[in-house]
Motif scaffolding. Structure first.
Motif, short mmCIF file in Angstrom:
data_model
loop_
_atom_site.label_atom_id
_atom_site.label_comp_id
_atom_site.label_asym_id
_atom_site.label_seq_id
_atom_site.Cartn_x
_atom_site.Cartn_y
_atom_site.Cartn_z
N GLU A 134 0.84 -1.19 0.00
CA GLU A 134 0.00 0.00 0.00
C GLU A 134 0.88 1.24 0.00
O GLU A 134 2.05 1.18 0.38
N VAL A 135 0.32 2.37 -0.41
CA VAL A 135 1.06 3.63 -0.36
C VAL A 135 1.56 3.83 1.06
O VAL A 135 0.80 3.69 2.02
N GLY A 136 2.84 4.12 1.19
CA GLY A 136 3.44 4.33 2.50
C GLY A 136 4.16 3.10 3.05
O GLY A 136 4.95 3.21 3.97
N ASP A 137 3.89 1.91 2.51
CA ASP A 137 4.61 0.71 2.93
C ASP A 137 6.06 0.81 2.45
O ASP A 137 6.36 1.43 1.44
N THR A 138 6.94 0.18 3.20
CA THR A 138 8.36 0.17 2.85
C THR A 138 8.81 -1.26 2.62
O THR A 138 8.45 -2.16 3.37
N THR A 139 9.59 -1.46 1.58
CA THR A 139 10.20 -2.74 1.31
C THR A 139 11.62 -2.47 0.82
O THR A 139 11.87 -1.42 0.23
N ARG A 140 12.54 -3.38 1.10
CA ARG A 140 13.93 -3.21 0.68
C ARG A 140 14.34 -4.37 -0.20
O ARG A 140 14.07 -5.52 0.11
N VAL A 141 15.04 -4.03 -1.29
CA VAL A 141 15.60 -5.04 -2.18
C VAL A 141 17.08 -4.73 -2.32
O VAL A 141 17.45 -3.63 -2.71
N THR A 142 17.92 -5.71 -1.99
CA THR A 142 19.36 -5.56 -2.10
C THR A 142 19.86 -6.50 -3.19
O THR A 142 19.52 -7.68 -3.19
N ASN A 143 20.65 -5.97 -4.10
CA ASN A 143 21.21 -6.77 -5.18
C ASN A 143 22.69 -7.01 -4.92
O ASN A 143 23.50 -6.09 -4.97
N LEU A 144 23.05 -8.27 -4.65
CA LEU A 144 24.45 -8.65 -4.47
C LEU A 144 24.99 -9.37 -5.71
O LEU A 144 26.11 -9.85 -5.71
N GLY A 145 24.17 -9.46 -6.75
CA GLY A 145 24.57 -10.13 -7.98
C GLY A 145 25.54 -9.30 -8.79
O GLY A 145 25.76 -8.11 -8.53
N ALA A 146 26.13 -9.92 -9.81
CA ALA A 146 27.13 -9.26 -10.65
C ALA A 146 26.50 -8.36 -11.71
O ALA A 146 27.17 -7.53 -12.30
#
Length: 101
Positions: free
Chosen positions: A65-77
Motif C-alpha cells: 500500500e502507499v506508505g509501505d516500505t520494502t527493501r531489495v538488495t542486489n548482491l549479484g554481478a
C-alpha cells in the motif's frame, strides 16, 4: 493510515526483537524471468538477491500500500530489474516498468 509491516533501524537487539521491528528477511534469492510476468515474486519486507543474470528481475508484493516500505538488495554481478505489482509504478517510472538496481 493502515500499516501492514513496519521497517525500523536502531541498536543491537535480540534476533527475535529485531525481526519484529525490521520485518521478515529473505536471503540467497535468485532473480528470474525477463518480464514483470516472469520475475521472481518477493514475499519479504527485506529481500537480498544473491544471483542476478543479465536481464532478470523480481516483482514486489501485490498487496503493498502507499506508505509501505520494502527493501531489495542486489548482491549479484548484474543489474537487477525490480518490477512494481501489476498496474503499479516505482517512483516516477511508467506503469509496470522495471527499476534497475
Amino acid at each position: 493510515m493502515h500499516m501492514k509491516k513496519m521497517v525500523g533501524t536502531g541498536g543491537a537487539l535480540p534476533r527475535t526483537s529485531a525481526m519484529a521491528i525490521t520485518g521478515d528477511v529473505a536471503t540467497g534469492l535468485t532473480a528470474a524471468g525477463s518480464t514483470q510476468a516472469t520475475a521472481l515474486a518477493l514475499t519479504a519486507v527485506n529481500s537480498v538477491v544473491s544471483t542476478a543474470a543479465a536481464g532478470t528481475g523480481v516483482i514486489l508484493e501485490a498487496n503493498l500500500e502507499v506508505g509501505d516500505t520494502t527493501r531489495v538488495t542486489n548482491l549479484g554481478a548484474n543489474a537487477l530489474l525490480v518490477y512494481p505489482p501489476v498496474g503499479g509504478a516505482i517512483q516516477s517510472g511508467a506503469t509496470n516498468a522495471g527499476f534497475s538496481v
